[in-house]
Design a protein around this motif. Structure first.
Motif, PDB file in Angstrom:
ATOM      1  N   ILE A 144       0.855  -1.193   0.000  1.00 55.27           N
ATOM      2  CA  ILE A 144       0.000   0.000   0.000  1.00 55.27           C
ATOM      3  C   ILE A 144       0.887   1.237   0.000  1.00 55.27           C
ATOM      4  O   ILE A 144       1.704   1.429   0.900  1.00 55.27           O
ATOM      5  CB  ILE A 144      -0.947   0.033   1.219  1.00 55.27           C
ATOM      6  N   ASP A 145       0.733   2.072  -1.026  1.00 57.43           N
ATOM      7  CA  ASP A 145       1.335   3.414  -1.047  1.00 57.43           C
ATOM      8  C   ASP A 145       0.236   4.370  -0.610  1.00 57.43           C
ATOM      9  O   ASP A 145      -0.699   4.638  -1.365  1.00 57.43           O
ATOM     10  CB  ASP A 145       1.834   3.726  -2.470  1.00 57.43           C
ATOM     11  N   VAL A 146       0.327   4.860   0.631  1.00 55.13           N
ATOM     12  CA  VAL A 146      -0.689   5.800   1.124  1.00 55.13           C
ATOM     13  C   VAL A 146      -0.155   7.210   0.893  1.00 55.13           C
ATOM     14  O   VAL A 146       0.824   7.649   1.498  1.00 55.13           O
ATOM     15  CB  VAL A 146      -1.103   5.520   2.592  1.00 55.13           C
ATOM     16  N   HIS A 147      -0.809   7.881  -0.044  1.00 51.64           N
ATOM     17  CA  HIS A 147      -0.323   9.176  -0.520  1.00 51.64           C
ATOM     18  C   HIS A 147      -1.089  10.276   0.201  1.00 51.64           C
ATOM     19  O   HIS A 147      -2.251  10.529  -0.095  1.00 51.64           O
ATOM     20  CB  HIS A 147      -0.545   9.248  -2.034  1.00 51.64           C
ATOM     21  N   ALA A 148      -0.439  10.894   1.183  1.00 56.63           N
ATOM     22  CA  ALA A 148      -1.188  11.804   2.043  1.00 56.63           C
ATOM     23  C   ALA A 148      -0.278  12.858   2.646  1.00 56.63           C
ATOM     24  O   ALA A 148       0.923  12.651   2.813  1.00 56.63           O
ATOM     25  CB  ALA A 148      -1.883  11.023   3.157  1.00 56.63           C
ATOM     26  N   GLU A 149      -0.875  13.982   2.989  1.00 62.66           N
ATOM     27  CA  GLU A 149      -0.159  15.093   3.609  1.00 62.66           C
ATOM     28  C   GLU A 149       0.014  14.873   5.110  1.00 62.66           C
ATOM     29  O   GLU A 149       1.061  15.157   5.678  1.00 62.66           O
ATOM     30  CB  GLU A 149      -0.956  16.386   3.354  1.00 62.66           C
ATOM     31  N   ALA A 150      -1.057  14.391   5.747  1.00 67.89           N
ATOM     32  CA  ALA A 150      -1.052  14.316   7.218  1.00 67.89           C
ATOM     33  C   ALA A 150      -0.433  13.020   7.708  1.00 67.89           C
ATOM     34  O   ALA A 150      -0.869  11.924   7.342  1.00 67.89           O
ATOM     35  CB  ALA A 150      -2.476  14.447   7.752  1.00 67.89           C
ATOM     36  N   THR A 151       0.565  13.153   8.572  1.00 68.33           N
ATOM     37  CA  THR A 151       1.199  11.987   9.184  1.00 68.33           C
ATOM     38  C   THR A 151       0.170  11.145   9.932  1.00 68.33           C
ATOM     39  O   THR A 151       0.207   9.915   9.888  1.00 68.33           O
ATOM     40  CB  THR A 151       2.305  12.472  10.142  1.00 68.33           C
ATOM     41  N   SER A 152      -0.765  11.812  10.610  1.00 65.98           N
ATOM     42  CA  SER A 152      -1.770  11.074  11.386  1.00 65.98           C
ATOM     43  C   SER A 152      -2.574  10.142  10.488  1.00 65.98           C
ATOM     44  O   SER A 152      -2.834   8.978  10.842  1.00 65.98           O
ATOM     45  CB  SER A 152      -2.716  12.057  12.089  1.00 65.98           C
ATOM     46  N   GLU A 153      -2.950  10.624   9.324  1.00 63.27           N
ATOM     47  CA  GLU A 153      -3.778   9.815   8.427  1.00 63.27           C
ATOM     48  C   GLU A 153      -2.979   8.608   7.906  1.00 63.27           C
ATOM     49  O   GLU A 153      -3.496   7.499   7.773  1.00 63.27           O
ATOM     50  CB  GLU A 153      -4.267  10.697   7.265  1.00 63.27           C
ATOM     51  N   LYS A 154      -1.690   8.832   7.645  1.00 63.73           N
ATOM     52  CA  LYS A 154      -0.862   7.732   7.153  1.00 63.73           C
ATOM     53  C   LYS A 154      -0.627   6.691   8.248  1.00 63.73           C
ATOM     54  O   LYS A 154      -0.680   5.490   8.007  1.00 63.73           O
ATOM     55  CB  LYS A 154       0.465   8.291   6.603  1.00 63.73           C
ATOM     56  N   GLN A 155      -0.391   7.167   9.483  1.00 68.78           N
ATOM     57  CA  GLN A 155      -0.197   6.218  10.583  1.00 68.78           C
ATOM     58  C   GLN A 155      -1.484   5.441  10.854  1.00 68.78           C
ATOM     59  O   GLN A 155      -1.449   4.228  11.123  1.00 68.78           O
ATOM     60  CB  GLN A 155       0.290   6.949  11.828  1.00 68.78           C
ATOM     61  N   ALA A 156      -2.620   6.121  10.769  1.00 64.48           N
ATOM     62  CA  ALA A 156      -3.906   5.432  10.960  1.00 64.48           C
ATOM     63  C   ALA A 156      -4.076   4.347   9.901  1.00 64.48           C
ATOM     64  O   ALA A 156      -4.525   3.225  10.209  1.00 64.48           O
ATOM     65  CB  ALA A 156      -5.058   6.430  10.900  1.00 64.48           C
ATOM     66  N   MET A 157      -3.693   4.642   8.658  1.00 59.40           N
ATOM     67  CA  MET A 157      -3.789   3.628   7.595  1.00 59.40           C
ATOM     68  C   MET A 157      -2.864   2.449   7.904  1.00 59.40           C
ATOM     69  O   MET A 157      -3.217   1.289   7.646  1.00 59.40           O
ATOM     70  CB  MET A 157      -3.444   4.253   6.240  1.00 59.40           C
TER      71      MET A 157
END
Ligand code: FE2
Ligand code: FE2
Length: 273
Positions: free
Chosen positions: A150-163
């Motif tokens: 999974i490449d989670v392409h996101a600005e927010a670190t929180s959203e990436k860690q949640a993923m």
């Protein structure tokens, strides 16, 4: 199996280091699968079919995208004949191409690659968590795929860690992309998924996120655009995440940072020699 994920390559500088070094890395590290984020490959903005082909020829097995997916309009067309090019998963229904794809690795393994995009400080999109859940329900690790990336392409670190925690135990690795600066938090999560908040860009770090410094600085100082954003042409650092998976579970057994060349401190996975 041995997987290398390479972060957002920016412009000619980023492409050059990948084209020059990837064939050697594949041989030296006996890599089975290489994924590259290519959303900034064409002068910092999008990807062309010629670049897509060059990256495959250099040994990339899958190329992911992000918010810059369609900056080169030709991508909307050629993605339909580019089975290893994966655009954001949670774009609206009817978007050309695919947000998840099963790709054959060099060793014949089945690798599911997907590219969910975050929604915090980014354009509104469908729910990336629900989209990932749907894909994993349709194709689970072991029964449906030998490895899942999974490449989670996101600005927010929180959203990436949640993923990362959302997918922990169900996929081989979750790699954050988009911010163009590597984080030092790569690790294996409790249920066996390798994770990093952001793998960093593959580009010239003497820049503002891969762009020549002058124009971004001007815009911050004066709030008046003076010119275009142009990819910085100095020597690039190749930034990536090295992951070894267990062949029986498909989960991660080792994870290490990769930083080669350019301005950043070198890092290479000790476990691959
Ligand atoms: Fe990017
Ligand atoms: Fe991006």
């Amino acid at each position: 199996m041995r997987i290398l994920f390479i972060g957002d390559l920016v412009g000619r500088s980023g492409r050059s280091v990948v084209l020059e070094r990837l064939p050697g890395l594949i041989a030296d590290w006996k890599l089975d699968f290489v994924a590259v984020n290519g959303e900034n490959a064409a002068g910092g903005f999008g990807i062309t079919e010629a670049i897509y082909q060059d990256l495959l020829d250099a040994g990339a097995d899958a190329i992911t995208l992000g918010n810059h997916a369609w900056d080169q309009r030709e991508a909307l067309v050629f993605i339909e004949r580019a089975p290893r090019l994966i655009r954001p998963l949670n774009f609206p229904p009817g978007t050309p191409g695919r947000g998840a794809a099963m790709v054959e690795a060099k060793n014949g393994a089945r690798v599911l690659v997907m590219n969910p995009m975050g929604r915090i400080f980014m354009d509104p999109l469908d729910d990336p968590f629900a989209a990932v859940d749907r894909e994993l329900t349709a194709c689970a690790l072991r029964s449906g795929a030998d490895a899942i990336v999974i490449d989670v392409h996101a600005e927010a670190t929180s959203e990436k860690q949640a993923m990362g925690y959302f997918a922990d135990g169900r996929v081989s690795l979750v790699v954050g992309t988009h911010t163009h600066a590597p984080t030092a938090d790569h690790r294996i999560l409790p249920r066996g998924t390798a994770f990093v908040s952001d793998v960093g860009m593959t580009g010239d770090y003497e820049s503002v996120i891969g762009m020549n410094r002058e124009e971004p600085l001007t815009r911050f100082l004066r709030k008046i655009p003076q010119g275009k954003f142009e990819a910085s042409m100095g020597p690039a650092t190749l930034c990536g995440l090295a992951v070894e998976t267990d062949d029986t579970t498909g989960l991660a057994s080792r994870v290490g940072a990769v930083r080669l060349g350019g301005r950043l401190e070198e890092a290479r996975p000790a476990f691959w020699g």
